[in-house]
Motif scaffolding. Structure first.
Motif, short mmCIF file in Angstrom:
data_model
loop_
_atom_site.label_atom_id
_atom_site.label_comp_id
_atom_site.label_asym_id
_atom_site.label_seq_id
_atom_site.Cartn_x
_atom_site.Cartn_y
_atom_site.Cartn_z
N PRO A 602 39.21 50.15 42.86
CA PRO A 602 39.90 49.00 42.25
C PRO A 602 39.07 47.73 42.31
CG PRO A 602 41.36 50.22 43.72
CD PRO A 602 39.97 50.74 43.96
N ALA A 603 39.10 46.97 41.24
CA ALA A 603 38.32 45.74 41.18
C ALA A 603 38.84 44.70 42.16
CB ALA A 603 38.34 45.19 39.76
N LYS A 604 40.12 44.76 42.48
CA LYS A 604 40.71 43.74 43.35
C LYS A 604 40.15 43.78 44.76
CE LYS A 604 44.62 46.70 44.64
NZ LYS A 604 46.09 46.83 44.66
N ASP A 605 39.50 44.88 45.15
CA ASP A 605 38.94 45.01 46.49
C ASP A 605 37.48 44.55 46.57
OD1 ASP A 605 41.37 46.11 47.24
OD2 ASP A 605 40.70 48.17 46.86
N LEU A 606 36.92 44.04 45.48
CA LEU A 606 35.49 43.71 45.44
C LEU A 606 35.26 42.20 45.53
CD1 LEU A 606 34.42 46.11 42.53
CD2 LEU A 606 34.31 46.55 45.00
N SER A 607 34.04 41.84 45.89
CA SER A 607 33.63 40.43 45.89
C SER A 607 33.27 40.02 44.47
CB SER A 607 32.42 40.23 46.80
OG SER A 607 31.29 40.93 46.26
N ALA A 608 33.07 38.71 44.28
CA ALA A 608 32.74 38.21 42.95
C ALA A 608 31.44 38.82 42.43
CB ALA A 608 32.65 36.69 42.98
N GLN A 609 30.42 38.91 43.30
CA GLN A 609 29.15 39.49 42.89
C GLN A 609 29.30 40.96 42.56
OE1 GLN A 609 26.22 37.67 42.50
NE2 GLN A 609 25.54 39.55 41.51
N TRP A 790 40.69 44.12 33.36
CA TRP A 790 41.17 44.12 34.73
C TRP A 790 40.11 43.61 35.71
CZ3 TRP A 790 43.16 49.66 33.50
CH2 TRP A 790 44.32 49.55 32.72
N SER A 791 38.84 43.83 35.39
CA SER A 791 37.76 43.31 36.23
C SER A 791 37.71 41.79 36.16
CB SER A 791 36.41 43.90 35.80
OG SER A 791 36.41 45.31 35.95
N PHE A 792 37.84 41.24 34.95
CA PHE A 792 37.85 39.78 34.82
C PHE A 792 39.08 39.18 35.51
CE2 PHE A 792 34.91 40.36 31.12
CZ PHE A 792 33.90 39.54 31.60
N GLU A 796 39.19 36.49 38.42
CA GLU A 796 40.02 35.29 38.29
C GLU A 796 40.88 35.07 39.53
OE1 GLU A 796 42.52 33.69 34.60
OE2 GLU A 796 43.58 35.26 35.68
N GLN A 797 41.41 36.14 40.09
CA GLN A 797 42.23 36.01 41.29
C GLN A 797 41.43 35.42 42.45
OE1 GLN A 797 45.58 36.46 41.76
NE2 GLN A 797 45.54 36.62 39.51
N ILE A 798 40.18 35.82 42.58
CA ILE A 798 39.31 35.26 43.63
C ILE A 798 39.14 33.77 43.41
CG2 ILE A 798 36.97 35.28 44.57
CD1 ILE A 798 36.84 38.26 43.96
N TRP A 799 38.86 33.38 42.17
CA TRP A 799 38.63 31.97 41.87
C TRP A 799 39.91 31.14 41.99
CZ3 TRP A 799 34.90 32.39 37.04
CH2 TRP A 799 33.65 32.83 37.48
N LYS A 804 38.81 27.44 42.26
CA LYS A 804 37.84 27.26 41.19
C LYS A 804 38.49 27.35 39.81
CE LYS A 804 34.08 29.11 44.03
NZ LYS A 804 33.10 30.21 44.21
N LEU A 805 39.67 27.94 39.75
CA LEU A 805 40.49 27.96 38.54
C LEU A 805 41.88 27.48 38.93
CD1 LEU A 805 39.47 31.33 36.80
CD2 LEU A 805 38.74 29.03 36.19
N LEU A 806 42.59 26.94 37.94
CA LEU A 806 43.90 26.37 38.24
C LEU A 806 45.06 27.23 37.80
CD1 LEU A 806 43.18 22.63 37.28
CD2 LEU A 806 43.11 23.70 39.54
#
Length: 983
Positions: A602-609, A790-792, A796-799, A804-806
């Protein structure tokens, strides 16, 4: 070969190219006049340039110097090889190569004198035969290539036992022919650069057979677009003044002797340069037009002045800035019409391009007053009856013509008769229709009896032309920046590769395939102008352009163009034949491993990089998947059309959206059996799922529903747009469809029994396999896009957590390269810049989202302000014609549905009107009685689904969601594509 001959061959391959490239002509001209040919005119260091810029003495010395090069090359060969050996011809080849690559010359003079020294008898025979032939034919262009053929044949016949002579001479002739195609040779340049001193030298090569009138068909590549257009119009019966053309290279004395201008019948001389009056370049005002020519001396001077204008500094700068090749200038000579009223007309306003009116500027007298800009003309806008192909009744009704005098003031009176304005406006529309929907600029005059056409050319400021046709089906709706930054390079890249495959690398090197598509008003448009250029290079007739601009059926290519493109078509055919095998290979090696990894990590478990690396991996797979998503439907369509396999004999069961509805209907049927003993009083989604949950065996139904979502949850209303939520994210619409299947036995039964046909003939099986391949490639493509979304969202959730995002979904207002920079090179104030950028784009996107009336054709590069005057009122009609997508006829009530987020309360009496139909629309289409779509064809999602559900469908009715209103009663015919408003 002896050691001497080895050294001789090295000398030839080294010295001859250097000798050929030696700029003796430039040096001689500079020594005599102080002028450098490389900085004058075309920059070509040629004999004719020496004559023009240096005078007679410089020209004669230039001829002698080039002749000397050819002779020296032969003598150099004889120092090491026997006299008249094949090495003498090889030496000329090396000389010509150096002449072209080092100083951009053709080397014709070098070869002529070299052949004279090599074999005087062969040279004499060539001169005699070609001279007799040219005396009869008098066509310099044909003679130029005929001499090369003669050279090869005669040298080969002179050495019948030594085939190497014929082979090397053929190589020399081929090289010269190729060079003639790359640059204007000395004789071409002499057409526009020769002075009276140099005309005598080239007179024999100019001939008089090419002195043609406008009564014959003319080739724009030889005489220019202006003369070619007028000749075409004259042939079609339009009023065009009698005229004659002087081809580049022709002797003007011939036409001067033939014509007899007088005070009673003056002539006008106009330029007709190759490259003038084209779709991209008008060259307006760059070359001379000279009126009121009343005697032969004036005519001769006017022709020369017109030719010399091609070399004026402003004209050269114009061609340089537009990256035009230096070609040549033809001359058009016509009878001058004494006009009572004259002017110009634009079939589409060059400033207000979305306005359907014809713009006319007119004054009493001749047309030069209007185009000169010295007198303010009367300006009119003529609103014509709509001629769109989506309207059945195309009869021109003069009573519906509206004329607006745009610069009318209290001191300005309308002095131009209405009937003249109406006739000019109709003529302008006819010209646009004649030239494949490209807006035209007309110069005209009225002599008291009829309107004469003096000039017709494209309006270059309205180029390129963009169309939403097809584009609105491929990626519909209002598009966010991130979606476009992903889709545009993928799609344009694949089309570029396919066109390059067919045309070859050389034929497409000047085309920018990144311009195949763009966004206007946040909607996708395809580049008609670029595609038209590609069509022409593929040998397709110009009428093919109307497939995109006016909705015409695609014109079949002529046999000649098919033969011409056999190498490219063969390469494409090989790709098509191997398509299934290649897909299975990539499916096994690329697609399935990539999807398996994406689904298990799952993408949600990864870092931004790590997410960025995941996105790049998806894009790598998408690059190949896009290839199959484009070529597989194309292959299917070609096979179906070639083998003439009807839609009714094909099985669309493997289409993901249809299969998803079939399995959902089966689940609804099982649920119905499970709850058969219970009383269900409320026909609502919420109450149904409550009762399922309360049933002891309901858990299995809910589990199966979740499994269904897991399998088909990658689909959405617009699967090609990663900014649109997938079913897995928002299952509510699917729950409602499930509820409808539960309560509607007929729809449930219909969905369950979708298309169980089996292919019988081998031709049908062949097409069926391509249909299945199309479905499988579409499934892979859409799944990859879903994971990309889903990756983006995970990024976005990280930011969002980091500030970094509102707001959610705001990442889709960034472009992919901006996201990369933000991850790899973060700065302290980067997020503040992103906030401002996102806010600006959100505002712009929201404004353009609210635009209701969007033109399907856009000209040039307009902004949203051009829509202020755009109106659909001229398109309002009781009947419309589109493309019949699914057979059948039905009367019902309109339900306009702009998106799936709207109310979906429909039934069998509903005729659904939608802007597009992607995979996500199938649940709604399963419950309606008919379909009208703004875009699409017989192979679009909506048409396929409608045929499976056996409901009539009409596709490709532009602006249908605005022209038709909810509640209207209409009749649609899915066979003819006709929609009629009843009440």
């Amino acid at each position: 070969m002896t050691l001497v001959q080895v050294w001789g061959s090295l000398a030839i391959f080294i010295i001859c190219p250097l000798l050929g490239g030696l700029p003796l002509i430039d040096w001689l001209t500079y020594a005599l006049t102080g002028r450098q040919l490389t900085k004058l005119g075309t920059g070509n260091v040629s004999v004719s340039a020496a004559f023009y810029h240096g005078g007679t003495l410089a020209g004669i010395l230039a001829v002698l110097s080039e002749a000397a090069k050819g002779i020296v090359a032969i003598l150099l060969s004889r120092m090491f090889f026997p006299v008249n050996s094949v090495w003498e011809i090889i030496a000329l080849i090396a000389l010509v190569m150096g002449r072209y690559w080092l100083s951009k010359g053709a080397g014709t003079t070098n070869v002529v004198w070299g052949i004279v020294v090599h074999d005087a008898i062969a040279a004499g025979l060539i001169f005699f035969i070609s001279g007799v032939s040219f005396t009869i034919n008098r066509n310099r262009s044909t003679a130029k290539y005929s001499v090369l053929v003669l050279l090869t044949i005669i040298i080969a016949l002179r050495h019948p036992e030594q085939p190497e002579y014929g082979i090397t001479t053929l190589a020399l002739s081929t090289l010269l022919a190729w060079i003639y195609q790359q640059i204007p040779d000395d004789l071409d340049l002499s057409a526009t650069q020769a002075t009276s001193n140099s005309q005598t030298m080239f007179r024999f090569f100019r001939g008089d057979k090419n002195l043609k009138s406008l009564d014959v068909q003319l080739d724009a590549t030889q005489i220019g677009q202006k003369a070619a257009n007028l000749a075409l119009l004259k042939k079609l019966g339009y009023s065009v003044p009698d005229g004659w053309v002087l081809f580049p290279g022709d002797d003007p004395n011939q036409i001067v002797k033939y014509l007899e201008p007088s005070v009673q019948q003056p002539l006008v001389v106009r330029s007709s340069a190759i490259g003038e009056d084209t779709q991209s370049d008008s060259a307006a005002g760059q070359y001379l037009s000279i009126l009121n020519i009343t005697n032969r001396e004036m005519l001769k001077t006017a022709i020369l002045d017109c030719q010399v204008s091609y070399l004026e500094s402003t004209a050269r700068e114009y061609r340089r800035t537009r990256q035009q090749q230096e070609r040549s200038l033809g001359v058009l000579i016509q009878k001058q019409i004494e006009g009572i009223y004259s002017g110009v007309a634009f079939s589409r306003d060059p400033v207000d391009s979305v306005n359907e009116g014809v713009a006319i500027e007119v004054l009493p007298g001749d047309a030069t007053q209007v185009v000169s800009g010295k007198v303010t003309p009367y300006r009119y806008r003529v609103i014509m009856p709509d001629l769109s192909l989506s309207v059945i009744d195309k009869d021109r009704n003069h009573s519906s013509i509206k004329i607006i005098h745009e610069n009318s003031t209290s001191s300005t009176e309308q002095t131009i008769p209405t009937e003249i304005l109406e006739s000019v406006a109709l003529l302008a529309q006819e010209m646009e229709e004649l030239f494949q929907g490209i807006p035209q600029d007309l110069e005209w005059t009225y002599d008291g009896e009829k309107i004469w056409l003096l000039q017709v050319r494209p309006i270059t400021t309205l180029q390129p032309i963009w169309t939403r046709k097809i584009a609105a089906e491929v990626i519909p709706g209002v598009i966010r920046p991130l979606t476009w930054s992903i889709n545009q390079p993928l799609t344009c890249g694949v089309w570029g590769k396919l066109f390059t495959l067919v045309l070859g690398q050389k034929s497409v090197r000047d085309l920018d395939f990144n311009q195949t598509a763009t966004l206007h008003f946040s909607r996708a448009y395809f580049n008609v102008t670029l595609l038209g250029t590609i069509f022409l290079r593929m040998g397709l007739p110009p009428e093919s352009l109307e497939f995109l601009t006016r909705g015409e059926s695609f014109t079949k290519p002529p046999l000649q163009s098919t033969i011409k493109n056999i190498p490219g078509l063969w390469r494409l055919l090989q790709r098509e034949l191997n398509l299934a095998k290649d897909f299975q290979r990539d499916r096994k090696q690329i697609f399935l491993p990539t999807l398996r990894e994406l689904e298990t990590t799952p993408a949600k478990d990864l870092s931004a990089q790590d997410i960025l690396e995941r996105i790049n991996k998806i894009l790598a797979a998408l690059d190949q998947a896009t290839y199959y998503s484009i070529l597989a439907p194309l292959s299917f369509a070609i096979r179906q059309a070639t083998f003439q396999i009807s839609e009714t004999s094909l099985n669309h069961r493997q289409t993901p959206e249809l299969e998803s509805m079939r399995t959902l209907a089966c689940l609804a049927a099982d649920t119905r059996k499970l709850l058969a003993a219970e009383k269900i009083t409320l026909n609502s989604c919420a109450s149904l799922f409550v009762q399922i949950a309360e049933n002891p065996e309901g858990e299995s139904i809910l589990t199966r529903f979740e499994q269904w979502l897991e399998k088909y949850g990658y689909l959405s209303e617009v699967a090609t747009d990663i900014a649109v939520p997938r079913w897995r994210e928002n299952p509510r619409p699917i729950r409602e469809i499930f509820t409808q299947f539960f309560f509607d036995a007929e729809k449930r039964k219909q969905a369950q029994s979708l298309n169980h046909k089996t292919s019988k003939s081998w031709l049908t099986k062949s097409v069926q396999k391509r249909l299945n391949l199309k479905n499988h490639s579409s499934e892979i493509y859409n799944k990859l896009l879903a994971h990309l979304r889903w990756s983006f969202l995970a990024l976005e959730q990280i930011w969002l957590r980091e500030g970094k995002l509102l707001t959610p979904e705001s990442i889709f207002f960034l472009k992919f390269d901006e996201i990369i920079s933000f991850i790899q090179e973060p700065s302290s104030d980067a997020h503040q810049q992103l906030f401002k950028l996102i806010e600006q784009r959100q505002q712009k996107w929201q404004q353009e989202r609210e635009l209701n009336q969007i033109p399907y054709l856009v000209y040039g590069y307009p902004d949203s302000t051009v829509l202020n005057n755009f109106s659909l009122s001229s398109l309002e009609r009781p009947r419309f014609k589109g493309i019949g997508g699914s057979g059948g006829e039905i009367e019902g009530y309109i339900k306009v549905l702009s998106s799936l987020n709207s109310n979906i309360d429909v039934d069998k009496q509903t005729i659904l009107v939608v802007p597009y139909t992607d995979a996500g629309w199938s649940p709604v289409l399963a419950r309606v009685g008919g379909l009208i779509a703004e875009v699409g064809g017989r192979l679009s999602h909506g048409a396929i689904i409608a045929r499976e559900y056996k409901i009539p469908a009409v596709m490709d009715i532009p602006h249908a969601t605005q022209l038709l209103q909810t509640g209207q009663r209409v009749r649609i015919n899915g066979y003819t594509g006709i929609v009629e408003i009843i009440s």
